[in-house]
Design an enzyme around this catalytic site. Structure first.
Site, short mmCIF file in Angstrom:
data_model
loop_
_atom_site.label_atom_id
_atom_site.label_comp_id
_atom_site.label_asym_id
_atom_site.label_seq_id
_atom_site.Cartn_x
_atom_site.Cartn_y
_atom_site.Cartn_z
N TYR A 32 0.85 -1.20 0.00
CA TYR A 32 0.00 0.00 0.00
C TYR A 32 0.89 1.25 0.00
O TYR A 32 1.05 1.91 1.03
CB TYR A 32 -0.90 0.01 1.24
CG TYR A 32 -1.73 -1.23 1.45
CD1 TYR A 32 -2.72 -1.62 0.56
CD2 TYR A 32 -1.53 -2.02 2.59
CE1 TYR A 32 -3.49 -2.75 0.78
CE2 TYR A 32 -2.30 -3.16 2.82
CZ TYR A 32 -3.27 -3.52 1.91
OH TYR A 32 -4.03 -4.64 2.14
N TRP A 36 -3.99 6.51 2.08
CA TRP A 36 -5.37 6.02 2.19
C TRP A 36 -6.11 6.84 3.25
O TRP A 36 -5.51 7.21 4.27
CB TRP A 36 -5.39 4.56 2.61
CG TRP A 36 -5.59 3.57 1.50
CD1 TRP A 36 -6.78 2.98 1.15
CD2 TRP A 36 -4.60 3.01 0.61
NE1 TRP A 36 -6.57 2.11 0.10
CE2 TRP A 36 -5.26 2.11 -0.25
CE3 TRP A 36 -3.23 3.20 0.45
CZ2 TRP A 36 -4.60 1.39 -1.25
CZ3 TRP A 36 -2.56 2.49 -0.53
CH2 TRP A 36 -3.25 1.60 -1.37
N TRP A 38 -8.89 6.37 5.57
CA TRP A 38 -9.09 6.04 7.00
C TRP A 38 -7.79 5.57 7.63
O TRP A 38 -7.60 5.72 8.84
CB TRP A 38 -10.31 5.18 7.26
CG TRP A 38 -10.32 3.72 7.00
CD1 TRP A 38 -9.60 3.04 6.09
CD2 TRP A 38 -11.14 2.74 7.69
NE1 TRP A 38 -9.93 1.71 6.13
CE2 TRP A 38 -10.87 1.49 7.11
CE3 TRP A 38 -12.08 2.80 8.72
CZ2 TRP A 38 -11.50 0.32 7.53
CZ3 TRP A 38 -12.71 1.63 9.14
CH2 TRP A 38 -12.42 0.41 8.55
N ASP A 39 -6.87 5.06 6.82
CA ASP A 39 -5.55 4.72 7.37
C ASP A 39 -4.90 5.96 7.97
O ASP A 39 -4.40 5.93 9.10
CB ASP A 39 -4.62 4.16 6.28
CG ASP A 39 -5.06 2.82 5.76
OD1 ASP A 39 -6.12 2.76 5.12
OD2 ASP A 39 -4.36 1.82 6.00
N GLY A 166 -14.19 0.03 3.58
CA GLY A 166 -12.91 -0.24 4.25
C GLY A 166 -12.78 -1.71 4.64
O GLY A 166 -11.71 -2.16 5.01
N ASP A 168 -13.26 -4.48 2.77
CA ASP A 168 -13.42 -4.87 1.37
C ASP A 168 -14.23 -6.15 1.08
O ASP A 168 -15.15 -6.14 0.29
CB ASP A 168 -12.04 -5.04 0.72
CG ASP A 168 -11.13 -3.86 1.00
OD1 ASP A 168 -11.53 -2.95 1.73
OD2 ASP A 168 -10.00 -3.86 0.47
N TYR A 365 -8.42 -12.04 5.38
CA TYR A 365 -8.76 -10.63 5.29
C TYR A 365 -9.88 -10.22 6.25
O TYR A 365 -9.72 -10.34 7.44
CB TYR A 365 -9.13 -10.37 3.82
CG TYR A 365 -8.49 -9.12 3.26
CD1 TYR A 365 -7.20 -8.78 3.55
CD2 TYR A 365 -9.22 -8.31 2.40
CE1 TYR A 365 -6.63 -7.63 3.02
CE2 TYR A 365 -8.67 -7.17 1.85
CZ TYR A 365 -7.37 -6.83 2.17
OH TYR A 365 -6.82 -5.71 1.65
N GLU A 409 -0.85 -6.64 9.49
CA GLU A 409 -2.14 -6.09 9.05
C GLU A 409 -3.29 -6.74 9.84
O GLU A 409 -4.22 -6.07 10.25
CB GLU A 409 -2.30 -6.35 7.55
CG GLU A 409 -3.39 -5.55 6.87
CD GLU A 409 -3.43 -5.80 5.36
OE1 GLU A 409 -2.71 -6.71 4.87
OE2 GLU A 409 -4.20 -5.11 4.67
C1 GLC Z 1 -7.11 -2.69 2.41
C2 GLC Z 1 -8.11 -2.56 3.56
C3 GLC Z 1 -8.54 -1.09 3.70
C4 GLC Z 1 -7.29 -0.23 3.88
C5 GLC Z 1 -6.29 -0.45 2.75
C6 GLC Z 1 -4.95 0.23 3.00
O1 GLC Z 1 -7.71 -2.40 1.19
O2 GLC Z 1 -9.20 -3.38 3.35
O3 GLC Z 1 -9.41 -0.94 4.78
O4 GLC Z 1 -7.64 1.10 3.94
O5 GLC Z 1 -6.02 -1.83 2.61
O6 GLC Z 1 -4.41 -0.21 4.20
#
Ligand code: GLC
Length: 439
Positions: A32, A36, A38-39, A166, A168, A365, A409
């Site tokens: 990632y 992002w 909410w991260d 969030g 997924d 997940y 994670e």
């Molecule tokens: C995944 C998670 C999501 C998060 C992203 C980055 O897609 O499901 O909630 O924001 O990763 O960490």
């Protein structure tokens, strides 16, 4: 150095390593590499204890991506990485920023919480300045949520893609997608067992075993749903006209209720007005949330936007009305009893799906593993309703998992085995917050 100090230092180092020039933080370096939504909010909640200026930058950098219509996208692409940015082609919308690439959808509105948590650690003068700096963008975001995503005018916001939740591949979303939303070409691939060739091209299975990630058919479904949104230029009216996979998501709306309370507090502290139409819409949300309560299962559910039917798949979302803080004490008690029931009692708390769900898998997940952000939200909600011991147990569990295995994670609820991206930023940030906040 004692154990707690060591863990704090380790978590700070994770955030430092994943930071992009001190401006914003990658959720995880390989998997990632962008910002992002909410991260960054969860990251800022942890960072504030360690470097409050950096926490403020983390939040302010989210506003870079704000669309003209007020939407804050779930991803702002970093300049150095190209992973994933082609699917959105956000500039097909006239509202998207011209100078950077973003996704075309949003994510749970944790922004107001992050702003307030930072504010808690500032003196009154600095807090007012901070709130004034953020207020306009925050209001525009909430206006967008209600103007565009609450077409029925009842205060409940609808989501147009599972990534917006969030969570997924949460059973709520996947059960709906399996029922009727998979395009024929994906069904044919599944039937002919051709889908596994896609794993070769997936970035996330390059770094991690496929069984820890979204099932490949589900992943193809998500991509195909994103392409549908792009074809409609991310225009909500067009998207909702022939709805495909639109859900009034319980977790998102619970988080929104809390965010609205924060927004009102911020406005009050800096003597600012929230537009009248928005205030009256905000008022409706807690009442409408009660319509998501189902007597037969004695819990809240998400609802399909077009059929208006409740989606009775038990998931971690079930507990998020505790975080909203507006449900009655008696319903909160029922949720706490449910949390302690056999289906939800695993060695490590709280699984993202109960053991008796047909989706349950300890490593896949959002279909079973423990995530630290949902634990943070649930612990906050439990405390709010006076369940301090229960909250402390969730917190202790979370800290133990990170201490024993590292900033992963997610973790198996059965034996704590760590999985997914590593080192993962919000796990580290929220561990800092657990350790630094009074319980
Ligand atoms: C995944 C998670 C999501 C998060 C992203 C980055 O897609 O499901 O909630 O924001 O990763 O960490």
């Amino acid at each position: 150095m004692d154990g707690q100090t060591k863990l704090l230092e380790y978590c700070k180092a994770v955030l430092d390593n994943n930071s992009v020039r001190g401006g914003w933080t990658k959720p995880a370096p390989n998997l990632y590499p962008h910002q992002w939504l909410w991260d960054s909010c969860f990251i800022a909640i942890g960072l504030r204890h360690h470097d409050i200026k950096r926490a403020q930058k983390e939040v302010k950098n989210l506003f870079r991506g704000q669309w003209k219509n007020g939407m804050i996208p779930n991803i702002i692409y970093g300049a150095d990485e190209h992973y994933g940015d082609d699917i959105w082609k956000s500039k097909v919308s006239k509202d998207a920023p011209r100078n950077l690439k973003t996704s075309g959808i949003t994510q749970p509105p944790m922004l107001a919480e992050a702003i307030v948590k930072i504010g808690e650690l500032l003196n009154q003068k600095d807090r007012k300045k901070w709130y004034k700096d953020c207020f306009e963008s925050l209001v525009r975001y909430h206006e967008w949520l209600y103007r565009e995503r609450d077409p029925r005018n009842d205060g409940i916001v609808t989501l147009v893609h599972p990534w917006e939740s969030g969570l997924d591949n949460s059973p709520v979303w996947m059960s709906e997608m399996h029922q009727n939303q998979l395009p024929l070409w994906i069904k044919t691939f599944k039937f002919m067992h051709l889908h596994n060739i896609f794993n070769v091209f997936r970035r996330n299975t390059k770094y991690l075993p496929a069984y820890e990630r979204i099932d490949v058919i589900d992943a193809l479904g998500l991509y195909s749903a994103a392409r549908r949104l792009r074809r409609k230029q991310y225009n909500t009216t067009k998207i909702l006209r022939h709805t495909q996979l639109c859900i009034e998501d319980l977790a998102f709306n619970s988080i929104l209720i809390r965010a609205n309370t924060h927004l009102e507090d911020i406005a009050k502290e800096i003597n600012q007005e929230i537009p009248g139409w928005l205030r009256s819409r905000i008022k409706k949300t807690p009442h409408s949330l009660e319509l998501l309560w189902d007597e037969s299962t004695q819990q809240y559910s998400s609802r399909n936007y077009s059929t208006f039917e409740l989606i009775k798949e038990p998931t971690i979302m079930t507990f998020l009305p505790l975080y909203a803080g507006t449900i009655s004490a008696s319903r909160a008690k029922k949720l706490v009893e449910l949390l302690k029931s056999r289906a939800w009692s695993t060695k490590f708390l709280v699984p993202t799906a109960p053991k008796n769900s047909k989706f349950f898998s300890p490593t896949r997940y959002w279909q079973g593993p423990v995530w630290i952000n949902t634990n943070w939200l649930i612990a906050d909600g439990l405390k709010r309703y006076g369940y301090v011991n229960e909250a402390n147990e969730v917190i202790k569990n979370s800290v133990t998992l990170v201490n024993d295995h590292g900033s992963y994670e997610y973790f198996s609820p059965l034996d704590g085995r760590p999985s997914g991206a590593h080192p993962f930023s919000w796990t580290a940030a929220l561990t800092i917050d657990f350790l630094k906040s009074d319980t």
